[in-house]
Design an enzyme around this catalytic site. Structure first.
Site, short mmCIF file in Angstrom:
data_model
loop_
_atom_site.label_atom_id
_atom_site.label_comp_id
_atom_site.label_asym_id
_atom_site.label_seq_id
_atom_site.Cartn_x
_atom_site.Cartn_y
_atom_site.Cartn_z
N ARG A 1 0.92 -1.29 9.77
CA ARG A 1 1.05 -2.52 8.99
C ARG A 1 -0.34 -3.00 8.62
O ARG A 1 -1.21 -3.14 9.47
CB ARG A 1 1.77 -3.57 9.83
N ARG B 1 -3.38 -21.56 6.60
CA ARG B 1 -4.29 -21.07 7.63
C ARG B 1 -5.57 -21.86 7.65
O ARG B 1 -5.98 -22.40 6.63
CB ARG B 1 -4.62 -19.59 7.38
N LYS C 1 10.65 -11.03 5.61
CA LYS C 1 10.29 -11.55 6.94
C LYS C 1 11.08 -12.85 7.16
O LYS C 1 10.93 -13.80 6.41
CB LYS C 1 8.80 -11.80 7.03
N THR D 1 6.23 -9.51 16.94
CA THR D 1 5.35 -10.57 17.43
C THR D 1 5.43 -10.84 18.94
O THR D 1 6.49 -11.11 19.48
CB THR D 1 5.53 -11.87 16.62
N1 LIG Z 1 -7.11 -6.82 9.24
C1 LIG Z 1 -7.51 -7.65 10.19
N2 LIG Z 1 -8.78 -8.04 10.26
C2 LIG Z 1 -9.18 -8.88 11.22
N3 LIG Z 1 -8.40 -9.39 12.18
C3 LIG Z 1 -7.13 -9.05 12.17
C4 LIG Z 1 -6.59 -8.16 11.16
N4 LIG Z 1 -5.28 -8.04 11.38
C5 LIG Z 1 -5.00 -8.79 12.46
N5 LIG Z 1 -6.10 -9.39 12.96
C6 LIG Z 1 -6.20 -10.27 14.14
O1 LIG Z 1 -5.06 -10.11 14.96
C7 LIG Z 1 -4.31 -11.33 15.04
C8 LIG Z 1 -2.83 -11.05 15.12
O2 LIG Z 1 -2.42 -10.19 14.10
P1 LIG Z 1 -1.22 -10.57 13.15
O3 LIG Z 1 -0.02 -10.92 13.93
O4 LIG Z 1 -1.12 -9.44 12.20
O5 LIG Z 1 -1.81 -11.84 12.38
P2 LIG Z 1 -1.36 -13.35 12.19
O6 LIG Z 1 -0.49 -13.74 13.31
O7 LIG Z 1 -2.65 -14.08 12.12
O8 LIG Z 1 -0.65 -13.33 10.88
C9 LIG Z 1 -4.76 -12.11 13.81
O9 LIG Z 1 -4.56 -13.50 13.91
C10 LIG Z 1 -6.23 -11.73 13.73
O10 LIG Z 1 -6.99 -12.48 14.64
C1 LIG Z 2 5.11 -11.19 11.86
C2 LIG Z 2 4.88 -12.46 11.60
O1 LIG Z 2 4.12 -12.85 10.52
P1 LIG Z 2 2.52 -12.99 10.55
O2 LIG Z 2 2.00 -12.17 11.70
O3 LIG Z 2 2.05 -12.51 9.23
O4 LIG Z 2 2.34 -14.44 10.74
C3 LIG Z 2 5.46 -13.53 12.45
O5 LIG Z 2 5.35 -14.69 12.08
O6 LIG Z 2 6.06 -13.19 13.49
K LIG Z 3 1.08 -11.60 6.78
MG LIG Z 4 4.60 -15.01 10.17
#
Ligand SMILES: Nc1ncnc2c1ncn2[C@@H]1O[C@H](COP(=O)(O)OP(=O)(O)O)[C@@H](O)[C@H]1O
Ligand SMILES: C=C(OP(=O)(O)O)C(=O)O
Ligand SMILES: [K+]
Ligand SMILES: [Mg+2]
Length: 477
Positions: free
Chosen positions: A34, A75, A224, A282
């Site tokens: 992803r 954000r 989602k 998540t």
């Molecule tokens: N491409 C990326 N570059 C930098 N940090 C990332 C990236 N993808 C994910 N992360 C880090 O991992 C955390 C959890 O990932 P994810 O669930 O994909 O993101 P979020 O919950 O912020 O949408 C993010 O909040 C960020 O701190």
């Molecule tokens: C997968 C999710 O979306 P994102 O990590 O992009 O917030 C979530 O909210 O569970």
């Molecule tokens: K996203």
């Molecule tokens: Mg989300």
């Protein structure tokens, strides 16, 4: 040891961009990666997609790519030091006009309308609810808050308003740009964040069609499910999507933690009934961001998602930004495999009172039923679009489904389907040649041996989707 049926989706990020590590993660069981467009630049995702395709080739596995759009998620901006530590009771200002990097007193916002959408007394939840702020006052572009629940807040973490109701549109200008990037890197899946209804998904589909007009590339669309409004619309959303994600991070904030497990079961059941795919996401192995082993509760969470019937379990920060990305994948693969042993497969109940309108679907179900009751070694589907394999994979059976296709796009899409092993093979010859080729291919890969019984479905004319009309039970020569 039987092969794992449940698929693993791993989010990529700074902790998983090294080519050698990526290859190890793929060998350890990552089926789909992803790319989270909420973080990083378009070029980072393009580069990572290239690294993944190279690593997959070295590992000899096909890996799907999912582009996850940011959507209207609100954000915080970035911090001078990358993060701050918020203490309960302290003041913290979210300022839409702030351009300099954040610090312990406040931070900027990428969503400029937040001050308009909130008022004094509202509660904001940051980082999927780990940090809680209460709003003291809104003054122009600045939202003044007091920290209720503190913790580490790092770059670009999400903000939710308790109870939902922030008024952003479903697909933002950034999402439209990101769709072009996703189509350029030939993402197999595009995940749409925060859709409220079927119309949002139809709009995403249209944007993908426009962006893919030149190449003909058509990704599968994942909705989602992460906002309260989407729950009553679930069946309508599923109808126009290829699958859904139980996006528990935002969903839990919107509907309350306690409602999520029940919703997860309901969503997985409905998706399977409607012949759609479903990802459970998540915090599945959250503690492995910093620890080399999961908690007992995390082990149970992953196992229960498997028993609920999810196609895939997803890793987020564990693999994107954690200390143990490879170990997390290995643990997760192990948990899935063990949980699958405890699964109860009573196929007859699935078919009770069911009728089918389509010949190809009836053949798929006939193959499943026969192979299951015959104790066949494998089910094989010669499939162009992957539909036959999708239908079969909506039911629990003990033997794996091998989907033989000549389409690379179909093969990559099927990386997400539970219990489906997609194999690429030229199927353009006549039917008997294709059947013989498929058996040679399966024997070559050690999937069946001489004397093994397997069920195979095939259609006419060869090489065209939708023509499956034949079920053959074979004993390998
Ligand atoms: N491409 C990326 N570059 C930098 N940090 C990332 C990236 N993808 C994910 N992360 C880090 O991992 C955390 C959890 O990932 P994810 O669930 O994909 O993101 P979020 O919950 O912020 O949408 C993010 O909040 C960020 O701190
Ligand atoms: C997968 C999710 O979306 P994102 O990590 O992009 O917030 C979530 O909210 O569970
Ligand atoms: K996203
Ligand atoms: Mg989300």
């Amino acid at each position: 040891m039987p092969m794992r049926a449940t698929k693993i989706v791993a989010t990529l990020g700074p902790a998983s961009s090294d080519p050698a590590l990526l290859e190890k993660m793929i060998r350890a069981g990552v089926n789909v990666v992803r790319l989270n467009f909420s973080h990083g630049k378009a070029q980072d995702h393009i580069d990572r997609a290239d690294l993944v395709r190279e690593a997959a080739q070295r590992a000899g596995r096909e890996v799907g790519i999912m582009a996850d759009l940011q959507g209207p998620k609100i954000r915080v901006g970035k911090f001078a030091e990358g993060k701050v530590m918020l203490e309960p009771g302290q003041k913290f200002v979210l300022d839409a006009a702030r351009t300099e990097p954040g610090d312990i007193e406040g931070v900027g916002l990428d969503y400029k309308e937040l001050p308009r959408d909130v008022k004094a007394g509202d509660t904001l939840l940051l980082n999927d609810g780990l940090i809680v702020l209460t709003i003291d006052k809104v003054a122009g572009s600045a939202v003044h808050t007091t920290v209720k629940l503190g913790g580490e807040l790092s770059n670009n973490k999400g903000i939710n308003k308790q109870g939902g109701g922030l008024t952003a549109p479903a697909l933002t200008a950034k999402d439209m740009d990101d769709i072009k990037t996703a189509m350029g890197l030939k993402a197999d899946y595009v995940a749409v964040s925060f859709p409220k209804n079927a119309t949002d998904m139809e709009l995403a589909r249209q944007l993908c069609n426009v962006a893919g007009a030149a190449t003909g590339h058509k990704p599968a669309l994942i909705a989602k499910i992460e906002r309260a409004e989407a729950i009553p619309e679930l069946a309508n959303i599923l109808k126009v999507s290829d699958g859904i994600m139980v996006a528990r991070g935002d969903l839990a904030v919107e509907v309350g933690n306690a409602a999520v497990p029940g919703l997860q079961k309901h969503m997985i059941r409905l998706a399977r009934e409607m012949d759609k795919v479903v990802i459970t996401a998540t915090q599945m192995m959250e503690s492995m961001i910093v620890n080399p082993v999961p908690t007992r509760a995390e082990v149970s969470d992953v196992a229960n998602a498997v028993l609920d019937g999810t196609d895939a379990v997803m890793l987020s920060a564990e693999t994107a930004a954690g200390k143990y990305p490879l170990e997390t994948v290995m643990e997760m693969a192990n948990i899935c495999q063990e949980a699958e042993k405890a699964e109860y497969a009573e196929l007859s109940a699935d078919f009770k009172g069911k009728t089918f309108k389509r010949i190809d679907q009836s053949i798929a179900m006939g193959a499943l039923f026969t192979a299951h009751h015959l104790g066949a070694k494998a089910i094989v589907a010669l499939t162009e679009s992957g539909s036959t394999a999708l239908w079969m994979s909506r039911h629990n059976v003990r033997m794996p489904i091998y989907a033989v296709t000549s389409s690379l796009t179909a093969q990559r899409k099927m990386t997400l389907y539970r219990n489906v092993r997609p194999l690429l093979m030229d199927t353009s010859a006549d039917r008997d040649t294709a059947l013989a080729d498929a058996e040679a291919h399966l024997k070559n890969k050690g999937i069946v041996q001489s004397g093994d019984v397997y069920a195979i479905t095939v259609g006419e004319p060869m090489g065209q989707p939708g023509g499956t009309n034949t079920l053959k039970i074979c004993r390998a020569g």
